[in-house]
Design an enzyme around this catalytic site. Structure first.
Site, PDB file in Angstrom:
ATOM      1  N   ASP A 111       9.334   3.101   2.124  1.00  0.00           N
ATOM      2  CA  ASP A 111       8.118   3.855   2.430  1.00  0.00           C
ATOM      3  C   ASP A 111       7.830   3.670   3.915  1.00  0.00           C
ATOM      4  O   ASP A 111       7.298   2.655   4.341  1.00  0.00           O
ATOM      5  CB  ASP A 111       6.946   3.352   1.567  1.00  0.00           C
ATOM      6  CG  ASP A 111       5.638   4.085   1.892  1.00  0.00           C
ATOM      7  OD1 ASP A 111       5.594   4.808   2.915  1.00  0.00           O
ATOM      8  OD2 ASP A 111       4.660   3.936   1.136  1.00  0.00           O
TER       9      ASP A 111
ATOM     10  N   LYS B 294       2.377  11.211   7.329  1.00  0.00           N
ATOM     11  CA  LYS B 294       1.576  10.962   8.523  1.00  0.00           C
ATOM     12  C   LYS B 294       2.122  11.647   9.789  1.00  0.00           C
ATOM     13  O   LYS B 294       1.989  12.861   9.905  1.00  0.00           O
ATOM     14  CB  LYS B 294       1.391   9.448   8.704  1.00  0.00           C
ATOM     15  CG  LYS B 294       0.548   8.867   7.561  1.00  0.00           C
ATOM     16  CD  LYS B 294      -0.019   7.506   7.856  1.00  0.00           C
ATOM     17  CE  LYS B 294      -1.082   7.138   6.824  1.00  0.00           C
ATOM     18  NZ  LYS B 294      -0.753   6.061   5.931  1.00  0.00           N
TER      19      LYS B 294
ATOM     20  N   PHE C  38       0.863  -1.190   0.000  1.00  0.00           N
ATOM     21  CA  PHE C  38       0.000   0.000   0.000  1.00  0.00           C
ATOM     22  C   PHE C  38       0.892   1.230   0.000  1.00  0.00           C
ATOM     23  O   PHE C  38       1.652   1.459   0.942  1.00  0.00           O
ATOM     24  CB  PHE C  38      -0.950   0.056   1.208  1.00  0.00           C
ATOM     25  CG  PHE C  38      -1.831   1.284   1.143  1.00  0.00           C
ATOM     26  CD1 PHE C  38      -3.000   1.282   0.396  1.00  0.00           C
ATOM     27  CD2 PHE C  38      -1.455   2.463   1.780  1.00  0.00           C
ATOM     28  CE1 PHE C  38      -3.781   2.430   0.295  1.00  0.00           C
ATOM     29  CE2 PHE C  38      -2.232   3.615   1.678  1.00  0.00           C
ATOM     30  CZ  PHE C  38      -3.402   3.591   0.938  1.00  0.00           C
TER      31      PHE C  38
HETATM   32  C1  LIG Z   1      -0.906   6.149   4.424  1.00  0.00           C
HETATM   33  C2  LIG Z   1       0.164   5.605   3.569  1.00  0.00           C
HETATM   34  C3  LIG Z   1       0.465   6.157   2.315  1.00  0.00           C
HETATM   35  C4  LIG Z   1      -0.358   7.275   1.699  1.00  0.00           C
HETATM   36  O1  LIG Z   1      -0.386   8.420   2.467  1.00  0.00           O
HETATM   37  P1  LIG Z   1      -1.538   9.519   2.190  1.00  0.00           P
HETATM   38  O2  LIG Z   1      -1.169  10.662   3.070  1.00  0.00           O
HETATM   39  O3  LIG Z   1      -2.830   8.882   2.565  1.00  0.00           O
HETATM   40  O4  LIG Z   1      -1.482   9.853   0.737  1.00  0.00           O
HETATM   41  C5  LIG Z   1       1.518   5.621   1.607  1.00  0.00           C
HETATM   42  N1  LIG Z   1       2.241   4.603   2.086  1.00  0.00           N
HETATM   43  C6  LIG Z   1       1.977   4.027   3.277  1.00  0.00           C
HETATM   44  C7  LIG Z   1       2.830   2.914   3.764  1.00  0.00           C
HETATM   45  C8  LIG Z   1       0.921   4.498   4.055  1.00  0.00           C
HETATM   46  O5  LIG Z   1       0.630   3.915   5.211  1.00  0.00           O
END
Ligand SMILES: *Cc1c(COP(=O)(O)O)cnc(C)c1O
Length: 424
Positions: free
Chosen positions: A231, A272, A145
């Protein structure tokens, strides 16, 4: 006309009628937050066990971050990058020193951070690695994701996230997660410029790979002259019991000097909790040899690097360090898994618990398309604890990292009681 909400029912009806139905929320309408607590419109108090998908690691409405936000909001909020501003430089210095990189590229949302990393990696591939134009490939993991943009969903294998959003962006190779051999095979393709991966797959259901996966994957990339992109939008900022999940088992805050368990990615994506839930801020960090492929006019964002977000992010990161949130997440995470392990041993409903620090999942003993996990979350809500299922039968438990040991035990009591009394 602006409507004032006086009941949860009224708020849910408004969202249902006037909002796009792109989410399926748990039926609770929140009106206030403080630390580890949330309150609904009727005044009922809950423990938050989602932390806005780990964006609120510092706790709701943290007073220090709030003060920074209000002061900066009253001074200067947005200039665009057409001009310099007096906060961006200090923020860039602060965050690069904090995480140990030469440079940062600030954006707003996580998905934009991922897009940024993909663009930098491709450009690096053409200009530094010598891949022929338009032929670069990026390896990704199954069940990843990375956000919701058209390119990012192009390499998702969640049908719900993908279907009827094509045509898809080409140039991605999908391999099994937590499989270094599969990575090594894929790396034989000389057009590969990067491997993009989550150190723990949060959305997929908190899949925690083998201890040495990240280190070995990064080493394999290095041997093939391929960029390793982490990520850490969900796993970063102390969530997993260290500053970053790529820190392995090291609890040092800030750039690690004991390089024993730390794996430095070539590109690190954060979002985040980087701003403690006050304001969308994301960032891509890299060293000069990679970041310098980006020249003026080639990438940007109107809000990226704005003084309000930059100042908020600095304080939010300072809170993580000053309040030793990584250490707390590590300690409480152990307690949580111990308690859930004991629950799994005596309850047929709980299959297993897994995770790291305070990013954990409890797998419910039922089929993936059953509503059991959802129904348990509704029962937890009734008992004063908010969590959300992810992928059918998995419940993610990720409270703010400012939780105390006593509060954690209180929460485990609620979960234990709810599951023990739960009837399908
Ligand atoms: C939440 C998340 C995203 C996307 O972030 P947004 O601010 O919702 O665009 C990408 N990668 C990971 C691992 C995430 O948990």
């Amino acid at each position: 006309m602006m409507e004032t909400i006086t009941s949860s029912k009224q708020a849910m009806e408004l969202e249902d009628k006037y909002g796009a139905h792109n989410y399926h929320p748990l039926p609770v309408v929140l009106a206030k937050g403080e630390g580890v607590y949330l309150w609904d419109v009727e005044g009922k108090k809950y423990y938050d066990f989602l932390s806005a998908y780990s964006a609120v690691n510092q706790g709701h409405c943290h007073p220090r971050i709030l003060q920074t936000l209000t002061e900066q909001a009253a001074t200067l909020t947005l200039t665009s990058r057409a001009f310099y501003n007096n906060i961006l430089g200090p923020f860039e210095k602060y965050i690069t020193e904090y995480f140990g990189f030469d440079k940062v590229l600030p954006m707003n949302t996580g998905a934009e951070g991922v897009e940024t990393a993909i663009k930098i990696a491709r450009k690096w591939g053409y200009e530094k690695k010598g891949v022929a134009e338009n032929e670069a490939k990026i390896i990704v993991a199954e069940n990843n994701f990375h956000g919701r943009t058209t390119t990012v969903i192009s390499f998702s294998n969640d049908e719900n996230a993908r279907k009827n959003f094509g045509p898809y962006t080409p140039g991605f190779i999908k391999i099994a997660y937590d499989d270094v051999e599969a990575l090594k095979t894929a790396l034989k393709d000389e057009k590969v410029v990067a491997f993009l991966v989550e150190p723990i797959q949060g959305e997929a259901g908190v899949y925690t790979p083998a201890d040495d996966y990240i280190r070995e994957a990064a080493a394999a990339c290095k041997a093939s002259n391929v960029l390793f992109i982490a990520d850490e939008i969900q796993t970063g900022i102390a969530r997993t019991g260290s500053l970053l999940a790529v820190c392995g088992n090291c609890t040092c805050q800030g750039h690690c000097e004991k390089q024993s368990t730390y794996t430095q990615p070539d590109l690190l994506i954060l979002g985040k909790a980087i701003s403690g839930g006050f304001y969308p801020v994301s960032a891509v960090l890299a060293n000069n040899d990679v970041m310098n492929v980006i020249k003026p006019g080639q990438h940007g964002s109107t809000f990226g690097g704005n003084p309000l977000g930059a100042q908020v992010a600095m304080t939010a990161l300072e809170v993580v360090r000053d309040e030793k949130l990584a250490q707390n997440a590590r300690k409480l995470g152990k307690l949580f898994r111990e308690r859930m392990q004991r629950l799994a041993e005596k309850s047929d409903l709980v299959k297993l618990v897994r995770g790291k620090g305070l990013l954990n999942a409890v797998v419910i003993n039922d089929s993936e398309d059953s509503s059991t996990a959802w129904d348990i979350c509704v029962a937890l809500k009734e008992n004063g604890l908010l969590a959300k299922p992810t992928h059918g039968n998995i419940i993610r438990f990720a409270p703010p990292l400012v939780m105390t040991e006593e509060q954690l035990h209180d929460c485990c009591d609620i979960i234990e009681r709810t599951i023990t009394n739960f009837k399908k």
